[in-house]
Design a protein around this motif. Sequence first.
Motif, PDB file in Angstrom:
ATOM      1  N   LYS A  34       0.963  -1.365  -0.122  1.00  0.00           N
ATOM      2  CA  LYS A  34       0.086   0.006   0.063  1.00  0.00           C
ATOM      3  C   LYS A  34       0.946   1.236   0.117  1.00  0.00           C
ATOM      4  CE  LYS A  34      -3.961  -2.103   2.383  1.00  0.00           C
ATOM      5  NZ  LYS A  34      -4.713  -2.120   3.479  1.00  0.00           N
ATOM      6  N   ARG A  35       1.902   1.307   0.720  1.00  0.00           N
ATOM      7  CA  ARG A  35       2.791   2.454   1.014  1.00  0.00           C
ATOM      8  C   ARG A  35       3.401   2.525  -0.634  1.00  0.00           C
ATOM      9  NH1 ARG A  35       4.849   1.371   6.007  1.00  0.00           N
ATOM     10  NH2 ARG A  35       6.127  -0.302   5.003  1.00  0.00           N
ATOM     11  N   LYS A  36       3.800   1.728  -1.075  1.00  0.00           N
ATOM     12  CA  LYS A  36       4.739   1.959  -2.254  1.00  0.00           C
ATOM     13  C   LYS A  36       3.756   2.054  -3.397  1.00  0.00           C
ATOM     14  CE  LYS A  36       8.740  -1.365  -1.513  1.00  0.00           C
ATOM     15  NZ  LYS A  36       9.497  -2.491  -2.042  1.00  0.00           N
ATOM     16  N   LEU A  37       2.502   1.483  -3.405  1.00  0.00           N
ATOM     17  CA  LEU A  37       1.546   2.067  -4.440  1.00  0.00           C
ATOM     18  C   LEU A  37       1.384   3.320  -4.387  1.00  0.00           C
ATOM     19  CD1 LEU A  37      -1.037  -0.973  -4.334  1.00  0.00           C
ATOM     20  CD2 LEU A  37       0.822  -0.536  -6.347  1.00  0.00           C
ATOM     21  N   LYS A  38       1.083   3.927  -3.032  1.00  0.00           N
ATOM     22  CA  LYS A  38       0.856   5.452  -3.218  1.00  0.00           C
ATOM     23  C   LYS A  38       2.211   6.098  -3.503  1.00  0.00           C
ATOM     24  CE  LYS A  38      -0.807   8.767   0.274  1.00  0.00           C
ATOM     25  NZ  LYS A  38      -1.125   8.984   1.729  1.00  0.00           N
ATOM     26  N   TYR A  39       3.421   5.724  -2.842  1.00  0.00           N
ATOM     27  CA  TYR A  39       4.421   6.482  -3.211  1.00  0.00           C
ATOM     28  C   TYR A  39       4.693   6.812  -4.853  1.00  0.00           C
ATOM     29  CZ  TYR A  39       9.514   7.685  -3.536  1.00  0.00           C
ATOM     30  OH  TYR A  39      10.564   8.377  -3.869  1.00  0.00           O
ATOM     31  N   TYR A  40       4.407   5.633  -5.292  1.00  0.00           N
ATOM     32  CA  TYR A  40       4.719   5.764  -6.998  1.00  0.00           C
ATOM     33  C   TYR A  40       3.572   5.967  -7.800  1.00  0.00           C
ATOM     34  CZ  TYR A  40       9.166   3.267  -6.428  1.00  0.00           C
ATOM     35  OH  TYR A  40      10.467   2.629  -6.008  1.00  0.00           O
TER      36      TYR A  40
END
Length: 121
Positions: A34-40
């Motif tokens: 979730k954190r990476k999807l939001k970041y990218y």
Amino acid sequence: MAETSEQTYDYVCFSDLAYEFDFSDLKEAEKKIKRKLKYYGLGKYNQDRVEYVRSLKNDLFKEIRLYDKSKYYIPSKSEFAEFTDFDYEKMSSDFQKKYDKISNSDMSRILNFAIYLYYMR
């Protein structure tokens, strides 16, 4: 081999799920995704899609960890583990047919990472 280092939804999921094992906290991997999807900026978290990629990860792990009993294993003359110890083209074709929602470029990157992580390391 994929030429791009661009992050995609499926590759981001796989890169975190790759380190997930039976004893792992599934929620922890999902938080990281979730954190990476939001970041990218790759879109909202989709549990069904994550489960699809998790299924691919589990199948790859099982197949690669068969080592010389894998139907993709090619006996090598080298005493060291190499990428060429697996029939990459056949493996890619077979897994692409089974997991047709994964793009060709993502499948290529995922296979390379899986062979490295589950076999060569």
